[in-house]
Scaffold this active site. Structure first.
Site, PDB file in Angstrom:
ATOM      1  N   GLU A 255      28.943   9.551 -42.393  1.00 17.23           N
ATOM      2  CA  GLU A 255      30.232   9.428 -41.697  1.00 17.23           C
ATOM      3  C   GLU A 255      31.052  10.636 -42.129  1.00 17.23           C
ATOM      4  OE1 GLU A 255      30.857   7.281 -39.501  1.00 17.23           O
ATOM      5  OE2 GLU A 255      29.301   5.784 -39.862  1.00 17.23           O
ATOM      6  N   CYS A 294      39.986   9.344 -41.397  1.00 20.55           N
ATOM      7  CA  CYS A 294      38.961  10.071 -40.638  1.00 20.55           C
ATOM      8  C   CYS A 294      39.116   9.830 -39.147  1.00 20.55           C
ATOM      9  CB  CYS A 294      37.586   9.622 -41.093  1.00 20.55           C
ATOM     10  SG  CYS A 294      37.393   7.830 -41.022  1.00 20.55           S
TER      11      CYS A 294
HETATM   12  P1  NAP Z   1      34.214  15.439 -49.717  1.00 24.44           P
HETATM   13  O1  NAP Z   1      34.878  16.493 -50.498  1.00 24.44           O
HETATM   14  O2  NAP Z   1      33.134  15.812 -48.773  1.00 24.44           O
HETATM   15  O3  NAP Z   1      33.676  14.398 -50.806  1.00 24.44           O
HETATM   16  C1  NAP Z   1      33.069  13.189 -50.401  1.00 24.44           C
HETATM   17  C2  NAP Z   1      32.222  12.656 -51.530  1.00 24.44           C
HETATM   18  O4  NAP Z   1      31.111  13.517 -51.759  1.00 24.44           O
HETATM   19  C3  NAP Z   1      32.963  12.572 -52.869  1.00 24.44           C
HETATM   20  O5  NAP Z   1      32.563  11.399 -53.521  1.00 24.44           O
HETATM   21  C4  NAP Z   1      32.468  13.815 -53.606  1.00 24.44           C
HETATM   22  O6  NAP Z   1      32.550  13.693 -54.995  1.00 24.44           O
HETATM   23  C5  NAP Z   1      31.030  13.823 -53.147  1.00 24.44           C
HETATM   24  N1  NAP Z   1      30.348  15.105 -53.291  1.00 24.44           N
HETATM   25  C6  NAP Z   1      30.865  16.341 -53.191  1.00 24.44           C
HETATM   26  N2  NAP Z   1      29.885  17.262 -53.341  1.00 24.44           N
HETATM   27  C7  NAP Z   1      28.734  16.576 -53.532  1.00 24.44           C
HETATM   28  C8  NAP Z   1      27.382  16.957 -53.752  1.00 24.44           C
HETATM   29  N3  NAP Z   1      27.011  18.226 -53.782  1.00 24.44           N
HETATM   30  N4  NAP Z   1      26.456  15.980 -53.931  1.00 24.44           N
HETATM   31  C9  NAP Z   1      26.802  14.686 -53.887  1.00 24.44           C
HETATM   32  N5  NAP Z   1      28.077  14.268 -53.682  1.00 24.44           N
HETATM   33  C10 NAP Z   1      29.019  15.203 -53.499  1.00 24.44           C
HETATM   34  O7  NAP Z   1      35.259  14.600 -48.853  1.00 24.44           O
HETATM   35  P2  NAP Z   1      36.670  14.003 -49.325  1.00 24.44           P
HETATM   36  O8  NAP Z   1      37.591  15.161 -49.515  1.00 24.44           O
HETATM   37  O9  NAP Z   1      36.499  13.024 -50.426  1.00 24.44           O
HETATM   38  O10 NAP Z   1      37.102  13.151 -48.046  1.00 24.44           O
HETATM   39  C11 NAP Z   1      37.815  13.683 -46.954  1.00 24.44           C
HETATM   40  C12 NAP Z   1      36.901  13.886 -45.774  1.00 24.44           C
HETATM   41  O11 NAP Z   1      36.181  12.698 -45.501  1.00 24.44           O
HETATM   42  C13 NAP Z   1      37.658  14.200 -44.509  1.00 24.44           C
HETATM   43  O12 NAP Z   1      37.047  15.304 -43.895  1.00 24.44           O
HETATM   44  C14 NAP Z   1      37.488  12.954 -43.657  1.00 24.44           C
HETATM   45  O13 NAP Z   1      37.498  13.203 -42.261  1.00 24.44           O
HETATM   46  C15 NAP Z   1      36.196  12.414 -44.108  1.00 24.44           C
HETATM   47  N6  NAP Z   1      36.119  10.968 -43.913  1.00 24.44           N
HETATM   48  C16 NAP Z   1      35.266  10.459 -42.966  1.00 24.44           C
HETATM   49  C17 NAP Z   1      35.190   9.085 -42.763  1.00 24.44           C
HETATM   50  C18 NAP Z   1      34.267   8.495 -41.720  1.00 24.44           C
HETATM   51  O14 NAP Z   1      34.081   7.283 -41.736  1.00 24.44           O
HETATM   52  N7  NAP Z   1      33.695   9.271 -40.833  1.00 24.44           N
HETATM   53  C19 NAP Z   1      35.972   8.235 -43.534  1.00 24.44           C
HETATM   54  C20 NAP Z   1      36.822   8.777 -44.483  1.00 24.44           C
HETATM   55  C21 NAP Z   1      36.880  10.150 -44.668  1.00 24.44           C
HETATM   56  P3  NAP Z   1      33.780  14.331 -55.804  1.00 24.44           P
HETATM   57  O15 NAP Z   1      35.028  13.700 -55.288  1.00 24.44           O
HETATM   58  O16 NAP Z   1      33.476  13.972 -57.207  1.00 24.44           O
HETATM   59  O17 NAP Z   1      33.727  15.809 -55.532  1.00 24.44           O
END
Ligand code: NAP
Length: 525
Positions: A255, A294
C-alpha cells in the site's frame, strides 16, 4: 525512556542510544526506540514455530473470539492511546479518533464476521472437478493458512489502524504477527502490543513488535511468510526488489503513496448542494490529521468555468480553521509528525509552486497558534491552482504529505479522464455530480486505475462514508503507483495469509478434507 521490543516471547530493549520520538508541537523528546542488538531472524522463527502452530490449532471461530478479546483490551486503554496521539503526533480528538477508533472498529468488525467461518480449519474453493471418465479421480481447490509469519512494515501516519487492519485478518487466519511500526510514531503501536500481550489474550509467539530500523528483517523472511507494507513508493520498491524476498518468492502486499482526486461535474455549479459537498470534503481531507492520509485529496478536478468559485469557497473555509497547538480547544488543524516531514512538505510545495499559483496559505514563515514555529512542525494549509491540468508535471507526481491540495481545471470529460489517469494508479477518486451519464463515463474511464470510487450526488448528501475514510467491508488499495495491493474488503483480506492448492486424487480422500473445510465462497459474500 527506551521502549522495549517484544520478540521471541520477551521484552528486550535495543542497544545503543536509539532514535528519539518527539512531540511535534514542542519539539521535546518523549522516548527512544532501538532495534539494535535484537535477533530479528530469531524473532521470526519464534513466531513461526510457536505462534503459528498454537493459533492454527484453533478454529476460525475461536480465533474470531480472540479478536473480540483484543478489541476489549484496546477499548479499555483507549484514553491512553489518545494521550499518546496528542504527545507524539500533535493529534487532536478527531485526528486521534480516526486512527484509534478506526483500529478498534476494524478489529471488532473482523471478530464479528470471522465467526461465519465457523469451526473449520481450512477453506474449500469451488466444486469438485471430475478428472476421470469413471469418477475415481477428481480435483478440488483448497485454501489453507500459511505456516509462516505475517510481517507488517507500517507507515507513520496510522500507528493504530495500520497495525489493527492488518493484524485482524492475519490472526483470524491463524498466522502470527511481527509488526515493525514506522519509527516516528512507534510508541502507540508499541503500547497497544504491550497491552494485548500483558492481558494474556494471545498465545506466545502470535504477536511481536520491533521498534526502530527494520535492519536485516528482510534477509530472514521466507516462503511461508507474508509481507504487508504501507509507506512510500520508494521504500516499496526497495522491499519488493529485495534479493531474499525475490529469491524465496515471499508474498508481498504493498500500500503505497497516491495522488488521489476529487472530481466536480459540470452540472454541479457554484451554489448547488453538490458543489458545497465537494468543498466541504476537500477541506476535511486537507485538514484532518493535517492531510497526512494516504487517501487524502491531492488534486481537485473542476470544470474550468468553476475554478475561481471553487478556489474562493475552499479558501474561505480554510481561513476559518485555526492551526496550532491541539491543546487549545479552538484549534482544528495540528502539526505534521516531525521536522523531517515538515521539510518534505516544504520541498514538495516548492515544486508545486513552480507550475501553480497559490490561492491560500503556502507561507513558510507562518505562525501557528500557541506553538513556537522554530521548535514545532506545522505546515500552513495550502491550496494551489494549476494553470493547465494536462501539461502539469509535479501536480500529478509530487505527493505533499500534509495539508495541501491543488485545483486542476478541465474542459471536457475526455480531458478530465486523461488528467485523473496521470496519477498513474490511485487509492481513491470521488465524483461529485448529479449527472448519471457523466458519472458512468468517468467510472468507465478511470475505474481500472483506482481502488475505490466514491460517488456523491444530491440523494447521498452528507451521508457518504468519506473520501479518505477506509471502511473494512470495502476494498482498500490501488493499482500502479498506489502499490498494487489489496487489503480489507471484508473476508477477502484473509487471502493474503492463505495459500491455494489443489488436491487431485480419489473423491473419498478429497471428501475427508472437504468435511473439515468452510466454503470459501463465504469470502465473497
Ligand atoms: P516510508 O518512509 O516509506 O516508511 C514506511 C515504513 O518502511 C517504515 O516503517 C520505515 O521504517 C520502513 N522502512 C524504510 N526503509 C526500509 C527498508 N529499507 N526496509 C524495510 N523497511 C523500511 O513511509 P512513511 O514516511 O512512514 O509514510 C508515509 C507514506 O506512506 C506516504 O507516502 C503515504 O502516502 C504512504 N501511506 C500509504 C498508505 C496506503 O494504505 N496506501 C497508508 C498510509 C501511508 P522507519 O520509519 O524506521 O524508517
Amino acid at each position: 525512556m527506551k521502549l522495549p521490543n517484544y520478540v521471541s516471547g520477551e521484552w528486550k530493549e535495543g542497544t545503543g542510544a536509539g532514535e528519539p520520538l518527539v512531540d511535534p508541537v514542542t519539539g521535546e523528546e518523549l522516548a527512544r526506540i532501538s532495534s539494535q542488538g535484537i535477533d530479528v531472524g530469531g524473532a521470526l522463527e519464534y513466531a513461526r514455530s510457536n505462534g503459528g502452530p498454537t493459533l492454527q490449532k484453533l478454529t476460525y471461530r475461536e480465533r474470531a473470539d480472540l479478536l473480540g478479546k483484543i478489541a476489549d483490551v484496546l477499548t479499555a486503554n483507549r484514553d491512553e492511546y489518545f494521550r499518546i496521539c496528542l504527545l507524539n503526533q500533535g493529534a487532536n480528538q478527531a485526528d486521534a479518533s480516526f486512527d484509534v477508533d478506526g483500529a478498534i472498529y476494524t478489529i471488532k468488525y473482523y471478530a464479528k464476521i470471522g465467526r461465519a467461518l465457523a469451526e473449520q480449519k481450512i477453506l474449500k474453493e469451488g466444486a469438485e472437478i471430475p478428472l476421470s471418465k469413471t469418477n475415481v479421480f477428481s480435483g478440488q481447490h483448497f485454501l489453507m493458512p500459511a505456516k509462516g509469519a505475517a510481517v507488517f512494515i507500517n507507515a507513520f501516519n496510522f500507528p493504530a489502524w495500520g497495525f489493527c487492519e492488518k493484524a485482524a485478518p492475519a490472526l483470524l487466519s491463524g498466522v502470527p504477527v511481527v509488526v515493525k511500526p514506522a519509527s516516528p510514531t512507534a510508541w502507540l503501536t508499541q503500547r497497544m502490543v504491550e497491552d494485548i500481550v500483558k492481558s494474556g489474550t494471545v498465545p506466545a509467539g502470535s504477536l511481536s513488535i520491533l521498534c526502530g530500523s527494520a535492519r536485516d528483517l528482510l534477509d530472514h523472511v521466507r516462503e511461508g511468510d507474508s509481507i504487508s507494507f504501507t509507506g512510500s513508493a520508494d521504500t516499496a520498491t526497495r522491499i519488493r526488489s529485495h534479493a531474499n524476498v525475490l529469491r524465496r518468492s515471499v508474498r508481498v502486499n504493498i500500500e503505497a503513496d497516491s495522488i488521489n482526486s476529487a472530481i466536480l461535474g459540470s452540472d454541479a455549479a457554484p451554489g448547488s448542494d453538490v458543489f458545497d459537498l465537494l468543498v466541504k470534503e476537500v477541506v476535511r481531507e486537507m485538514t484532518l490529521k493535517a492531510g497526512q492520509k494516504c487517501t487524502a485529496i491531492r488534486r481537485v478536478l473542476v470544470p474550468r468555468q468553476f475554478m475561481q468559485a471553487a478556489g474562493e469557497a475552499i479558501a474561505a473555509r480554510l481561513a476559518s480553521l485555526k492551526v496550532g497547538n491541539p491543546r487549545n480547544p479552538e484549534v482544528k488543524v495540528g502539526p505534521v509528525v516531525n521536522k523531517a516531514q515538515q521539510a518534505a512538505c516544504v520541498e514538495g510545495l516548492k515544486l508545486l509552486k513552480q507550475e501553480c499559483t497559490v490561492l491560500f496559505g503556502g507561507d513558510e514563515g507562518f505562525q501557528p497558534l500557541d506553538a513556537d514555529a522554530q521548535k514545532s512542525a506545522f505546515v500552513q494549509p495550502t491550496l494551489l491552482a494549476s494553470k493547465n491540468g494536462l501539461d502539469a508535471k509535479f501536480v500529478h507526481d509530487v505527493e505533499v504529505f500534509g495539508p495541501a491540495a491543488t485545483l486542476v481545471p478541465y474542459d471536457n470529460t475526455a480531458e478530465l479522464i486523461a488528467i485523473a489517469r496521470r496519477g498513474m494508479g490511485s487509492l481513491v477518486a470521488s465524483i461529485f455530480s448529479n449527472d448519471a451519464n457523466f458519472v458512468r463515463e468517468v467510472i468507465l474511464g478511470i475505474g481500472d486505475l483506482h481502488g475505490r470510487l466514491l460517488v456523491v450526488d444530491s440523494s447521498v448528501g452528507s451521508q457518504h462514508t468519506g473520501h479518505g475514510n477506509v471502511v473494512p467491508n470495502c476494498l482498500h488499495g490501488g493499482p500502479g503507483r498506489a502499490g498494487g495491493g489489496e487489503e480489507l474488503a471484508a473476508l477477502r483480506a484473509v487471502l493474503l495469509y492463505h495459500r491455494r492448492f489443489v488436491v487431485q486424487g480419489p473423491p473419498s480422500r478429497i471428501g475427508d478434507l472437504a468435511a473439515m473445510s468452510a466454503d470459501a465462497s463465504i469470502l465473497y459474500s
